[in-house]
Enzyme design. Structure first.
Site, PDB file in Angstrom:
ATOM      1  N   ARG A  96      46.102  31.083  33.102  1.00  0.00           N
ATOM      2  CA  ARG A  96      45.012  32.076  33.212  1.00  0.00           C
ATOM      3  C   ARG A  96      44.981  32.697  34.594  1.00  0.00           C
ATOM      4  O   ARG A  96      44.539  33.830  34.761  1.00  0.00           O
ATOM      5  CB  ARG A  96      43.688  31.406  32.828  1.00  0.00           C
ATOM      6  N   LYS A 152      51.226  16.833  35.714  1.00  0.00           N
ATOM      7  CA  LYS A 152      51.266  16.386  34.324  1.00  0.00           C
ATOM      8  C   LYS A 152      51.921  15.011  34.241  1.00  0.00           C
ATOM      9  O   LYS A 152      52.737  14.666  35.098  1.00  0.00           O
ATOM     10  CB  LYS A 152      52.114  17.367  33.490  1.00  0.00           C
TER      11      LYS A 152
HETATM   12  N1  BES Z   1      51.229  25.217  29.662  1.00  0.00           N
HETATM   13  C1  BES Z   1      50.080  24.394  29.485  1.00  0.00           C
HETATM   14  C2  BES Z   1      49.597  24.366  28.036  1.00  0.00           C
HETATM   15  C3  BES Z   1      50.401  23.510  27.107  1.00  0.00           C
HETATM   16  C4  BES Z   1      50.272  22.138  27.155  1.00  0.00           C
HETATM   17  C5  BES Z   1      51.218  24.081  26.168  1.00  0.00           C
HETATM   18  C6  BES Z   1      51.011  21.354  26.269  1.00  0.00           C
HETATM   19  C7  BES Z   1      51.917  23.295  25.286  1.00  0.00           C
HETATM   20  C8  BES Z   1      51.838  21.937  25.339  1.00  0.00           C
HETATM   21  C9  BES Z   1      48.933  24.904  30.328  1.00  0.00           C
HETATM   22  O1  BES Z   1      49.292  25.465  31.541  1.00  0.00           O
HETATM   23  C10 BES Z   1      48.069  23.748  30.616  1.00  0.00           C
HETATM   24  O2  BES Z   1      48.514  22.866  31.287  1.00  0.00           O
HETATM   25  N2  BES Z   1      46.862  23.763  30.091  1.00  0.00           N
HETATM   26  C11 BES Z   1      45.952  22.684  30.249  1.00  0.00           C
HETATM   27  C12 BES Z   1      44.602  23.276  30.559  1.00  0.00           C
HETATM   28  C13 BES Z   1      43.605  22.254  31.027  1.00  0.00           C
HETATM   29  C14 BES Z   1      43.973  21.752  32.398  1.00  0.00           C
HETATM   30  C15 BES Z   1      42.228  22.903  31.053  1.00  0.00           C
HETATM   31  C16 BES Z   1      45.921  21.886  28.960  1.00  0.00           C
HETATM   32  O3  BES Z   1      45.980  22.471  27.883  1.00  0.00           O
HETATM   33  O4  BES Z   1      45.885  20.660  29.045  1.00  0.00           O
HETATM   34 MN    MN Z   2      49.496  24.019  33.072  1.00  0.00          MN
END
Ligand code: BES
Ligand code: MN
Ligand code: ZN
Length: 506
Positions: free
Chosen positions: A355, A281
């Site tokens: 997931r 990230k």
């Molecule tokens: N934990 C995150 C989701 C999230 C992101 C919650 C920002 C709150 C704030 C999750 O694991 C994630 O990173 N999801 C990705 C999925 C994508 C790679 C398909 C997302 O939402 O960007």
């Molecule tokens: Mn994630």
């Protein structure tokens, strides 16, 4: 927080502080009017002179109240009468209790159950009052060298005008305390930093809840060796790049008269820190990914509420806990893993890790032949784009279950919003190399995440709550909210009520 219910004339209530709700530009509520009469129109005059503006959330302390039983009065603005619905009621309560817990007193009286609210009874208003009280005394300062003084308020007395409503008020107060304390546990687990709150720490929390439950909660922890033997390779793939070992945490509550009664299962995403893994990230705001175990935290909070309320039903609580880190052993984009169910997954993005832990937990849930399975997860950033920070995203393979959850959210005022889980979306998860991919591209990210989970939920009614927008606040108020403990507890209480109706039918 202790409680009592009093039907005394508020002018005579002997208390350190009497909390009085006041509408803007409307008659005084009956209890407040009584007090006004007994005090040479103290409140009426303050309003007339413009010394107190009863706009929503305004508070005014009157430090002396000669001739009254109370040592102080705390006026709270409810805003306009026509606009006073649930959101306004709770905002006024929060303002009142935030001000109240700053006072050097250990008990107070509050007259909020008199506030008229369409479709909400005394039980609900009492429950919300005590939920707000528990939330207001919450502090998270264990890492501050010099913590502020803890609130001294330990007892709140509800002043009600209708003596017949006392049993409802008491029931609501007890529920509000149980749910409020559950919410606060969820907040604490969420607020704890990732270097403290690890998968092993969560497992220890479960053990602790079990030990304190006098046998009501049976706890089982699956460590990495057990998960390997089981074949939960998807869950394990997420923690591969971390020094912290993963855990699957299982807590069983048997409250139904019939121990064989099919349980309801809650499954929480417990990513104790989400760096994104190799699909790292960006740095900005990454600290907030300590909240990525918010779903798991809400499961623990609901356990706490259930242990206090003791509903007559069976519930299994599951937490899938791992830390998502990048190192030489980490799962890489393109890697293919085999899930507990046997389906293979091409991991196209290691940041879509929630997931991957949940799918194995859902497969594990199958062994309980559940009446329903609900997973709670901070799963997608996309749900924040769609719903913002007010509604939890709800997706389900069963419309009745979806409706039950919407109703529970509405009743608890911890609301969710239903999104479609149509077959058309499923093909976004097609993979050239495995049974499915773990991402579905940019469109409808929240829905395709749920589509992924649905492949592992084909043997029971299942719903998914995406709490990425509701589990915590950012900015100045940064901190876990405790949602959706209210919704989940309500859902379970509603199922208990259903079962009682069914049992009395036969
Ligand atoms: N934990 C995150 C989701 C999230 C992101 C919650 C920002 C709150 C704030 C999750 O694991 C994630 O990173 N999801 C990705 C999925 C994508 C790679 C398909 C997302 O939402 O960007
Ligand atoms: Mn994630
Ligand atoms: Zn995540």
């Amino acid at each position: 927080m202790e409680f009592s219910v009093q039907t005394a004339n508020p002018a005579k209530a002997e208390t350190a502080c009497l909390v009085l709700p006041v509408f803007k530009g409307s008659d005084l509520l009956p209890a407040v009017a009584k007090l006004d009469d007994a005090s040479e129109r103290l409140i009426g005059q303050l309003l007339e002179r413009g010394d107190f503006d009863a706009a929503l959330g305004n508070v005014q302390l009157i430090p002396f109240a000669p001739g009254l039983g109370a040592e102080r009065l705390l006026l709270v603005g409810l805003g306009k009468r026509e606009k006073c619905q649930e959101t306004a009621f709770i905002k006024a309560l929060d303002a009142a209790l935030t001000a109240l817990v700053k006072l050097p007193i250990d008990e107070a009286c509050i007259a909020f159950t008199d506030v008229p609210l369409e479709d909400r009874d005394t039980t609900w208003k009492a429950r919300k009052t005590f939920e707000a009280a528990e939330r207001a005394i919450y502090r998270f300062d264990r890492f501050k060298s010099s913590p502020q003084k803890a609130p001294s308020l330990a007892k709140l007395n509800l002043i009600i005008s209708d003596a017949d409503a006392a049993p409802m008020a008491k029931q609501g107060a007890a529920l509000g305390i149980a749910i409020g304390q559950g919410i606060n546990l969820t907040r604490t687990l969420g607020n704890l930093p990732g270097n403290v709150c690890t998968p092993r720490y969560l497992a220890e929390q479960a053990e602790q809840l079990g030990r304190g439950s006098q046998g009501a909660l049976e706890v089982e922890i699956l460590d990495e060796e057990a998960l390997e033997a089981l074949g939960a390779h998807s869950l394990l793939s997420v923690g591969r790049g971390s020094q912290e070992p993963s855990r699957l945490i299982v807590m069983k509550y048997q409250g139904a008269e019939n121990p064989e009664e099919a349980p309801h299962v809650l499954v929480g995403k417990g990513i104790t820190f989400d760096t994104g893994g190799i699909s790292l990230k960006p740095g900005e705001g990454m600290d907030e990914m300590k909240f990525d175990m918010g779903g798991a935290a809400s499961v623990f909070g609901t356990v706490k509420a259930v242990l206090a309320i003791k509903p007559k039903l069976n519930v299994v609580f599951i937490v899938a806990a791992a830390e998502n880190m990048p190192d030489g052993a980490a799962t890489k984009p393109g890697d293919i893993i085999k899930t507990l169910k046997g389906l293979t997954v091409e991991v196209l993005n290691t940041d879509a890790e929630g997931r991957l832990v949940l799918c194995d937990a859902l497969t594990y849930a199958e062994r309980f032949t559940p009446a329903s399975v609900i997973d709670i997860a901070t799963l997608t950033g996309a749900v924040i784009i769609g719903l913002g920070h007010h509604a939890t995203g709800l997706l389900s393979n069963d419309d009745d279950l979806a409706l039950d959850l919407l109703d529970a959210g509405e009743a608890a005022w911890d609301r969710a919003w239903h999104l479609p889980l149509w077959d058309e979306y499923q093909e976004q998860l097609d993979s050239n190399f495995a049974d499915l991919a773990n991402i579905g591209g940019r469109p409808a990210g929240t829905i395709t995440a749920a589509c992924f989970l649905s492949r592992f939920a084909d043997h029971f009614p299942w719903a998914h709550l995406d709490v990425a927008g509701t589990a915590w606040n950012s900015g100045k108020q940064k901190g876990a909210t405790g949602r959706p403990v209210g919704l989940l507890t309500q859902y379970l209480l509603d199922r208990e009520a259903d079962a009682q109706v069914e049992n009395s039918d036969d």
